[in-house]
Motif scaffolding. Structure first.
Motif, PDB file in Angstrom:
ATOM      1  N   ALA A 150       0.836  -1.209   0.000  1.00  0.00           N
ATOM      2  CA  ALA A 150       0.000   0.000   0.000  1.00  0.00           C
ATOM      3  C   ALA A 150       0.868   1.257   0.000  1.00  0.00           C
ATOM      4  CB  ALA A 150      -0.932  -0.002   1.207  1.00  0.00           C
ATOM      5  N   ALA A 151       1.955   1.237   0.763  1.00  0.00           N
ATOM      6  CA  ALA A 151       2.805   2.428   0.887  1.00  0.00           C
ATOM      7  C   ALA A 151       3.474   2.787  -0.435  1.00  0.00           C
ATOM      8  CB  ALA A 151       3.863   2.206   1.970  1.00  0.00           C
ATOM      9  N   VAL A 152       4.055   1.787  -1.124  1.00  0.00           N
ATOM     10  CA  VAL A 152       4.755   2.118  -2.370  1.00  0.00           C
ATOM     11  C   VAL A 152       3.774   2.444  -3.498  1.00  0.00           C
ATOM     12  CG1 VAL A 152       6.918   0.923  -1.875  1.00  0.00           C
ATOM     13  CG2 VAL A 152       5.051  -0.347  -2.964  1.00  0.00           C
ATOM     14  N   ALA A 153       2.520   2.005  -3.330  1.00  0.00           N
ATOM     15  CA  ALA A 153       1.526   2.326  -4.357  1.00  0.00           C
ATOM     16  C   ALA A 153       1.017   3.762  -4.210  1.00  0.00           C
ATOM     17  CB  ALA A 153       0.361   1.341  -4.282  1.00  0.00           C
ATOM     18  N   SER A 154       1.111   4.325  -2.999  1.00  0.00           N
ATOM     19  CA  SER A 154       0.484   5.625  -2.782  1.00  0.00           C
ATOM     20  C   SER A 154       1.447   6.746  -2.396  1.00  0.00           C
ATOM     21  CB  SER A 154      -0.608   5.506  -1.719  1.00  0.00           C
ATOM     22  OG  SER A 154      -0.048   5.017  -0.521  1.00  0.00           O
ATOM     23  N   HIS A 155       2.730   6.431  -2.131  1.00  0.00           N
ATOM     24  CA  HIS A 155       3.682   7.479  -1.775  1.00  0.00           C
ATOM     25  C   HIS A 155       4.897   7.411  -2.685  1.00  0.00           C
ATOM     26  CE1 HIS A 155       1.797   8.624   2.072  1.00  0.00           C
ATOM     27  NE2 HIS A 155       1.408   7.363   2.083  1.00  0.00           N
ATOM     28  N   GLU A 156       5.591   8.533  -2.740  1.00  0.00           N
ATOM     29  CA  GLU A 156       6.786   8.586  -3.577  1.00  0.00           C
ATOM     30  C   GLU A 156       8.023   8.292  -2.727  1.00  0.00           C
ATOM     31  OE1 GLU A 156       8.966  11.788  -6.311  1.00  0.00           O
ATOM     32  OE2 GLU A 156       6.839  12.192  -5.985  1.00  0.00           O
ATOM     33  N   PHE A 157       8.764   7.244  -3.078  1.00  0.00           N
ATOM     34  CA  PHE A 157      10.016   6.929  -2.379  1.00  0.00           C
ATOM     35  C   PHE A 157      11.151   6.901  -3.382  1.00  0.00           C
ATOM     36  CE2 PHE A 157       6.778   4.984   0.321  1.00  0.00           C
ATOM     37  CZ  PHE A 157       7.162   5.442   1.575  1.00  0.00           C
ATOM     38  N   ASP A 158      12.378   6.978  -2.851  1.00  0.00           N
ATOM     39  CA  ASP A 158      13.558   6.893  -3.709  1.00  0.00           C
ATOM     40  C   ASP A 158      14.175   5.504  -3.656  1.00  0.00           C
ATOM     41  OD1 ASP A 158      13.835   9.780  -4.540  1.00  0.00           O
ATOM     42  OD2 ASP A 158      13.750   9.960  -2.366  1.00  0.00           O
ATOM     43  N   LEU A 159      13.804   4.752  -2.598  1.00  0.00           N
ATOM     44  CA  LEU A 159      14.364   3.403  -2.441  1.00  0.00           C
ATOM     45  C   LEU A 159      13.472   2.595  -1.505  1.00  0.00           C
ATOM     46  CD1 LEU A 159      16.826   1.391  -2.799  1.00  0.00           C
ATOM     47  CD2 LEU A 159      17.737   2.383  -0.697  1.00  0.00           C
ATOM     48  N   LEU A 160      13.338   1.293  -1.822  1.00  0.00           N
ATOM     49  CA  LEU A 160      12.628   0.363  -0.938  1.00  0.00           C
ATOM     50  C   LEU A 160      13.629  -0.689  -0.465  1.00  0.00           C
ATOM     51  CD1 LEU A 160      10.120  -1.099   0.295  1.00  0.00           C
ATOM     52  CD2 LEU A 160       9.780  -2.158  -1.955  1.00  0.00           C
ATOM     53  N   ILE A 161      13.752  -0.820   0.861  1.00  0.00           N
ATOM     54  CA  ILE A 161      14.557  -1.906   1.435  1.00  0.00           C
ATOM     55  C   ILE A 161      13.551  -2.958   1.885  1.00  0.00           C
ATOM     56  CG2 ILE A 161      16.162  -2.572   3.263  1.00  0.00           C
ATOM     57  CD1 ILE A 161      17.262   0.289   3.209  1.00  0.00           C
ATOM     58  N   LEU A 162      13.582  -4.110   1.233  1.00  0.00           N
ATOM     59  CA  LEU A 162      12.491  -5.077   1.347  1.00  0.00           C
ATOM     60  C   LEU A 162      12.951  -6.431   1.880  1.00  0.00           C
ATOM     61  CD1 LEU A 162       9.482  -5.750   0.517  1.00  0.00           C
ATOM     62  CD2 LEU A 162      10.387  -6.358  -1.731  1.00  0.00           C
ATOM     63  N   ASP A 163      12.470  -6.770   3.070  1.00  0.00           N
ATOM     64  CA  ASP A 163      12.717  -8.107   3.615  1.00  0.00           C
ATOM     65  C   ASP A 163      11.822  -9.072   2.850  1.00  0.00           C
ATOM     66  OD1 ASP A 163      13.391 -10.234   5.302  1.00  0.00           O
ATOM     67  OD2 ASP A 163      11.720  -9.788   6.642  1.00  0.00           O
TER      68      ASP A 163
ATOM     69  N   GLY B 297      10.978 -12.169   3.877  1.00  0.00           N
ATOM     70  CA  GLY B 297      10.130 -12.909   4.807  1.00  0.00           C
ATOM     71  C   GLY B 297       9.230 -12.002   5.615  1.00  0.00           C
ATOM     72  N   LEU B 298       8.208 -11.455   4.968  1.00  0.00           N
ATOM     73  CA  LEU B 298       7.293 -10.543   5.656  1.00  0.00           C
ATOM     74  C   LEU B 298       5.959 -11.220   5.920  1.00  0.00           C
ATOM     75  CD1 LEU B 298       7.689  -7.196   3.638  1.00  0.00           C
ATOM     76  CD2 LEU B 298       8.439  -7.608   5.986  1.00  0.00           C
ATOM     77  N   PRO B 299       5.296 -10.900   7.044  1.00  0.00           N
ATOM     78  CA  PRO B 299       3.966 -11.454   7.296  1.00  0.00           C
ATOM     79  C   PRO B 299       2.899 -10.833   6.372  1.00  0.00           C
ATOM     80  CG  PRO B 299       4.606  -9.978   9.086  1.00  0.00           C
ATOM     81  CD  PRO B 299       5.782 -10.083   8.168  1.00  0.00           C
ATOM     82  N   LYS B 300       1.821 -11.529   6.200  1.00  0.00           N
ATOM     83  CA  LYS B 300       0.622 -11.124   5.422  1.00  0.00           C
ATOM     84  C   LYS B 300       0.814 -11.174   3.905  1.00  0.00           C
ATOM     85  CE  LYS B 300      -1.740  -8.680   9.030  1.00  0.00           C
ATOM     86  NZ  LYS B 300      -2.079  -7.383   9.594  1.00  0.00           N
ATOM     87  N   MET B 301       1.931 -10.632   3.423  1.00  0.00           N
ATOM     88  CA  MET B 301       2.239 -10.764   1.996  1.00  0.00           C
ATOM     89  C   MET B 301       3.756 -10.848   1.901  1.00  0.00           C
ATOM     90  SD  MET B 301       1.656  -8.070  -1.170  1.00  0.00           S
ATOM     91  CE  MET B 301      -0.111  -7.916  -1.011  1.00  0.00           C
ATOM     92  N   GLY B 302       4.277 -11.869   1.250  1.00  0.00           N
ATOM     93  CA  GLY B 302       5.732 -12.045   1.163  1.00  0.00           C
ATOM     94  C   GLY B 302       6.383 -10.923   0.373  1.00  0.00           C
ATOM     95  N   GLY B 303       7.660 -10.690   0.631  1.00  0.00           N
ATOM     96  CA  GLY B 303       8.385  -9.627  -0.048  1.00  0.00           C
ATOM     97  C   GLY B 303       8.417  -9.808  -1.557  1.00  0.00           C
ATOM     98  N   LEU B 304       8.530 -11.064  -2.009  1.00  0.00           N
ATOM     99  CA  LEU B 304       8.563 -11.311  -3.454  1.00  0.00           C
ATOM    100  C   LEU B 304       7.267 -10.868  -4.122  1.00  0.00           C
ATOM    101  CD1 LEU B 304      10.303 -14.784  -3.926  1.00  0.00           C
ATOM    102  CD2 LEU B 304      11.140 -12.534  -4.648  1.00  0.00           C
ATOM    103  N   GLU B 305       6.156 -11.104  -3.435  1.00  0.00           N
ATOM    104  CA  GLU B 305       4.858 -10.702  -3.979  1.00  0.00           C
ATOM    105  C   GLU B 305       4.754  -9.168  -4.034  1.00  0.00           C
ATOM    106  OE1 GLU B 305       2.790 -12.403  -5.533  1.00  0.00           O
ATOM    107  OE2 GLU B 305       1.132 -10.963  -5.702  1.00  0.00           O
ATOM    108  N   VAL B 306       5.254  -8.508  -2.983  1.00  0.00           N
ATOM    109  CA  VAL B 306       5.271  -7.038  -2.979  1.00  0.00           C
ATOM    110  C   VAL B 306       6.053  -6.537  -4.201  1.00  0.00           C
ATOM    111  CG1 VAL B 306       6.072  -4.970  -1.731  1.00  0.00           C
ATOM    112  CG2 VAL B 306       5.120  -6.912  -0.447  1.00  0.00           C
ATOM    113  N   LEU B 307       7.205  -7.170  -4.439  1.00  0.00           N
ATOM    114  CA  LEU B 307       8.068  -6.781  -5.549  1.00  0.00           C
ATOM    115  C   LEU B 307       7.395  -7.056  -6.898  1.00  0.00           C
ATOM    116  CD1 LEU B 307      10.854  -5.792  -6.470  1.00  0.00           C
ATOM    117  CD2 LEU B 307      11.729  -8.106  -6.124  1.00  0.00           C
ATOM    118  N   ARG B 308       6.779  -8.234  -7.021  1.00  0.00           N
ATOM    119  CA  ARG B 308       6.073  -8.578  -8.268  1.00  0.00           C
ATOM    120  C   ARG B 308       4.993  -7.549  -8.576  1.00  0.00           C
ATOM    121  NH1 ARG B 308       5.801 -14.003  -6.574  1.00  0.00           N
ATOM    122  NH2 ARG B 308       7.477 -15.122  -7.605  1.00  0.00           N
ATOM    123  N   ARG B 309       4.217  -7.209  -7.544  1.00  0.00           N
ATOM    124  CA  ARG B 309       3.119  -6.253  -7.745  1.00  0.00           C
ATOM    125  C   ARG B 309       3.653  -4.867  -8.121  1.00  0.00           C
ATOM    126  NH1 ARG B 309      -1.963  -7.280  -5.383  1.00  0.00           N
ATOM    127  NH2 ARG B 309      -2.013  -5.128  -4.679  1.00  0.00           N
TER     128      ARG B 309
END
Ligand code: CA
Length: 223
Positions: A38-51, A53-65
């Motif tokens: 939700a955060a990367v979809a609605s805010h402007e960032f310069d970099l995402l540091i992504l674990d 092994g995250l709960p609720k939605m895995g990091g790979l899925e966040v990256l794919r989306r």
């Protein structure tokens, strides 16, 4: 420079927050994959540091989306030390770099600098505009080759203005880029920072012009 950390290990996240804030970045943290998404979809960032092994939605899925939405946001993934497979998949899915846990904060910061530079489409960490020079690696600014004493906030503000030199930057954009969630920084505060920055850098042929009702623009004065 605004960074989002998506990490559910709070001890590790706190260490990252401290280190990166200490280096002058504006940093936000989320602890679940759904919040990261939700955060990367609605805010402007310069970099995402992504674990990964995250709960609720895995990091790979966040990256794919993220990549499916066409975002080119630089992503540094954090993986378990023994998982070569995770790393390969992460890079295949569109991560720009990875760090295997545990890692040294110094190395992470070096990679963060490299990735944020790449995000700006420049291999150099030096930005120049007229007599002004900004060194993103050392977080120092120079006016006519003399170092200018600036606070972390003023440095970040100058960095954003320099990245868009000659173009309009709105107050809202400055608030968005400089401030972290939960921190009350108003557009009035931005005016104060601009005022201070002007006093320190407007000695040469460069000025921060106010575009009434719209924002600011760093411009060279023709002599
Ligand atoms: Ca985790």
């Amino acid at each position: 420079m605004r960074i989002l950390i998506a990490e559910d290990d709070q001890v590790l996240a706190d260490g990252l927050l401290r280190a990166l804030r200490g280096s002058g970045y504006a940093v936000d943290q989320v602890a679940t994959g759904t919040e990261a998404d939700a955060a990367v979809a609605s805010h402007e960032f310069d970099l995402l540091i992504l674990d990964l092994g995250l709960p609720k939605m895995g990091g790979l899925e966040v990256l794919r989306r993220l990549r499916a939405r066409g975002s080119a946001l630089p992503v540094l993934i954090l993986t378990a030390a023994d998982s070569v497979e995770q790393r390969v998949t992460g890079l295949d899915v569109g991560a720009d770099d990875y760090m295997a846990k545990p890692f040294s904060l110094q190395e992470l910061e070096a990679r963060v600098r490299a990735l944020t530079r790449r995000g700006l489409g420049t291999a150099s960490s030096i930005i120049r505009h007229g007599p002004l020079t900004f060194d993103a690696t050392g977080r120092v600014a120079y006016l006519d080759d003399q170092m200018v004493e600036l606070s972390a906030r003023e440095l970040s503000l100058l960095e954003v203005l320099l990245q868009r030199a000659g173009r309009l930057v709105s107050k809202d954009q400055l608030v968005e880029r400089l401030c972290e969630w939960g921190e009350e920084v108003s557009t009035n505060a931005i005016e104060v920072y601009i005022h201070r920055l002007r006093k320190k850098i407007e000695r040469g042929p460069v000025r921060i012009a106010t575009v009434r009702g719209l924002g600011y623009c760093l411009e060279k004065i023709n002599s």
